[in-house]
Write a protein that holds these residues in place. Structure first.
Motif, PDB file in Angstrom:
ATOM      1  N   ARG A   4       0.837  -1.189   0.000  1.00  0.00           N
ATOM      2  CA  ARG A   4       0.000   0.000   0.000  1.00  0.00           C
ATOM      3  C   ARG A   4       0.877   1.246   0.000  1.00  0.00           C
ATOM      4  O   ARG A   4       1.826   1.360   0.753  1.00  0.00           O
ATOM      5  N   LEU A   5       0.539   2.183  -0.862  1.00  0.00           N
ATOM      6  CA  LEU A   5       1.293   3.417  -0.958  1.00  0.00           C
ATOM      7  C   LEU A   5       0.719   4.454  -0.011  1.00  0.00           C
ATOM      8  O   LEU A   5      -0.483   4.505   0.213  1.00  0.00           O
ATOM      9  N   ASN A   6       1.581   5.300   0.533  1.00  0.00           N
ATOM     10  CA  ASN A   6       1.069   6.373   1.383  1.00  0.00           C
ATOM     11  C   ASN A   6       0.504   7.485   0.513  1.00  0.00           C
ATOM     12  O   ASN A   6       0.687   7.522  -0.697  1.00  0.00           O
ATOM     13  N   ASN A   7      -0.176   8.415   1.100  1.00  0.00           N
ATOM     14  CA  ASN A   7      -0.834   9.485   0.350  1.00  0.00           C
ATOM     15  C   ASN A   7       0.144  10.548  -0.129  1.00  0.00           C
ATOM     16  O   ASN A   7      -0.251  11.462  -0.832  1.00  0.00           O
ATOM     17  N   GLN A   8       1.401  10.462   0.245  1.00  0.00           N
ATOM     18  CA  GLN A   8       2.388  11.460  -0.110  1.00  0.00           C
ATOM     19  C   GLN A   8       3.112  11.139  -1.424  1.00  0.00           C
ATOM     20  O   GLN A   8       3.973  11.886  -1.842  1.00  0.00           O
ATOM     21  N   SER A   9       2.799  10.047  -2.071  1.00  0.00           N
ATOM     22  CA  SER A   9       3.483   9.638  -3.296  1.00  0.00           C
ATOM     23  C   SER A   9       3.055  10.518  -4.468  1.00  0.00           C
ATOM     24  O   SER A   9       1.899  10.902  -4.584  1.00  0.00           O
ATOM     25  N   THR A  10       4.019  10.800  -5.353  1.00  0.00           N
ATOM     26  CA  THR A  10       3.685  11.538  -6.561  1.00  0.00           C
ATOM     27  C   THR A  10       3.144  10.572  -7.608  1.00  0.00           C
ATOM     28  O   THR A  10       3.339   9.351  -7.508  1.00  0.00           O
ATOM     29  N   VAL A  11       2.493  11.115  -8.610  1.00  0.00           N
ATOM     30  CA  VAL A  11       1.931  10.286  -9.676  1.00  0.00           C
ATOM     31  C   VAL A  11       3.056   9.540 -10.398  1.00  0.00           C
ATOM     32  O   VAL A  11       2.923   8.356 -10.727  1.00  0.00           O
ATOM     33  N   GLY A  12       4.181  10.214 -10.629  1.00  0.00           N
ATOM     34  CA  GLY A  12       5.318   9.578 -11.292  1.00  0.00           C
ATOM     35  C   GLY A  12       5.846   8.391 -10.509  1.00  0.00           C
ATOM     36  O   GLY A  12       6.167   7.355 -11.076  1.00  0.00           O
ATOM     37  N   ASP A  13       5.938   8.549  -9.164  1.00  0.00           N
ATOM     38  CA  ASP A  13       6.409   7.450  -8.324  1.00  0.00           C
ATOM     39  C   ASP A  13       5.451   6.267  -8.367  1.00  0.00           C
ATOM     40  O   ASP A  13       5.866   5.115  -8.407  1.00  0.00           O
ATOM     41  N   VAL A  14       4.160   6.558  -8.350  1.00  0.00           N
ATOM     42  CA  VAL A  14       3.150   5.495  -8.400  1.00  0.00           C
ATOM     43  C   VAL A  14       3.234   4.755  -9.732  1.00  0.00           C
ATOM     44  O   VAL A  14       3.204   3.524  -9.771  1.00  0.00           O
ATOM     45  N   LEU A  15       3.378   5.493 -10.839  1.00  0.00           N
ATOM     46  CA  LEU A  15       3.484   4.856 -12.153  1.00  0.00           C
ATOM     47  C   LEU A  15       4.738   3.995 -12.254  1.00  0.00           C
ATOM     48  O   LEU A  15       4.689   2.888 -12.800  1.00  0.00           O
ATOM     49  N   LYS A  16       5.873   4.491 -11.731  1.00  0.00           N
ATOM     50  CA  LYS A  16       7.099   3.697 -11.744  1.00  0.00           C
ATOM     51  C   LYS A  16       6.924   2.400 -10.977  1.00  0.00           C
ATOM     52  O   LYS A  16       7.393   1.347 -11.401  1.00  0.00           O
ATOM     53  N   GLN A  17       6.232   2.475  -9.845  1.00  0.00           N
ATOM     54  CA  GLN A  17       6.024   1.271  -9.045  1.00  0.00           C
ATOM     55  C   GLN A  17       5.086   0.288  -9.760  1.00  0.00           C
ATOM     56  O   GLN A  17       5.320  -0.917  -9.739  1.00  0.00           O
ATOM     57  N   ILE A  18       4.054   0.799 -10.408  1.00  0.00           N
ATOM     58  CA  ILE A  18       3.131  -0.067 -11.154  1.00  0.00           C
ATOM     59  C   ILE A  18       3.876  -0.775 -12.282  1.00  0.00           C
ATOM     60  O   ILE A  18       3.717  -1.976 -12.492  1.00  0.00           O
ATOM     61  N   ILE A  19       4.722  -0.028 -13.007  1.00  0.00           N
ATOM     62  CA  ILE A  19       5.500  -0.610 -14.101  1.00  0.00           C
ATOM     63  C   ILE A  19       6.442  -1.680 -13.565  1.00  0.00           C
ATOM     64  O   ILE A  19       6.578  -2.751 -14.149  1.00  0.00           O
ATOM     65  N   GLN A  20       7.066  -1.416 -12.420  1.00  0.00           N
ATOM     66  CA  GLN A  20       8.010  -2.369 -11.829  1.00  0.00           C
ATOM     67  C   GLN A  20       7.296  -3.624 -11.334  1.00  0.00           C
ATOM     68  O   GLN A  20       7.742  -4.744 -11.603  1.00  0.00           O
TER      69      GLN A  20
END
Length: 98
Positions: A4-20
């Motif tokens: 689970r990601l915290n609410n402080q993540s940027t959209v770019g960070d979330v996309l990188k994690q999804i891709i990974q």
């Protein structure tokens, strides 16, 4: 279960994690390299380019002009450096011109 990601993540960070997590990076690299080739080489080279494919870390470029293929073969290391610089990471290690 996914982390689970915290609410402080940027959209770019979330996309990188999804891709990974989904192991989509090779497909993303394929798209990015095609786009980089198109942007870096310009209309002259692109008009003679039939296909650009990334397999592993080798970039295969299919050209319709033997003269252009010979000319580009002298600058393979520069092509590799330009594409990797455009992508801001080492994706391409070898170029094969066909």
């Amino acid at each position: 279960m996914a982390k689970r990601l915290n609410n402080q993540s940027t959209v770019g960070d979330v996309l990188k994690q999804i891709i990974q997590v989904n192991k989509w990076q090779p497909g993303m690299d394929q798209i990015d390299v095609k786009e980089a080739w198109k942007n870096l080489m310009g209309n002259g080279v692109n008009s003679y380019t039939r296909n650009v494919v990334l397999k592993g870390s080798t970039l295969y470029v299919e050209l319709t002009s033997a003269v252009l293929r010979e000319e580009l073969s002298h600058g393979k290391s520069k092509i590799i450096a330009m594409i990797n610089e455009e992508l801001q990471r080492d994706v391409v290690k070898e170029v094969v011109l066909r």
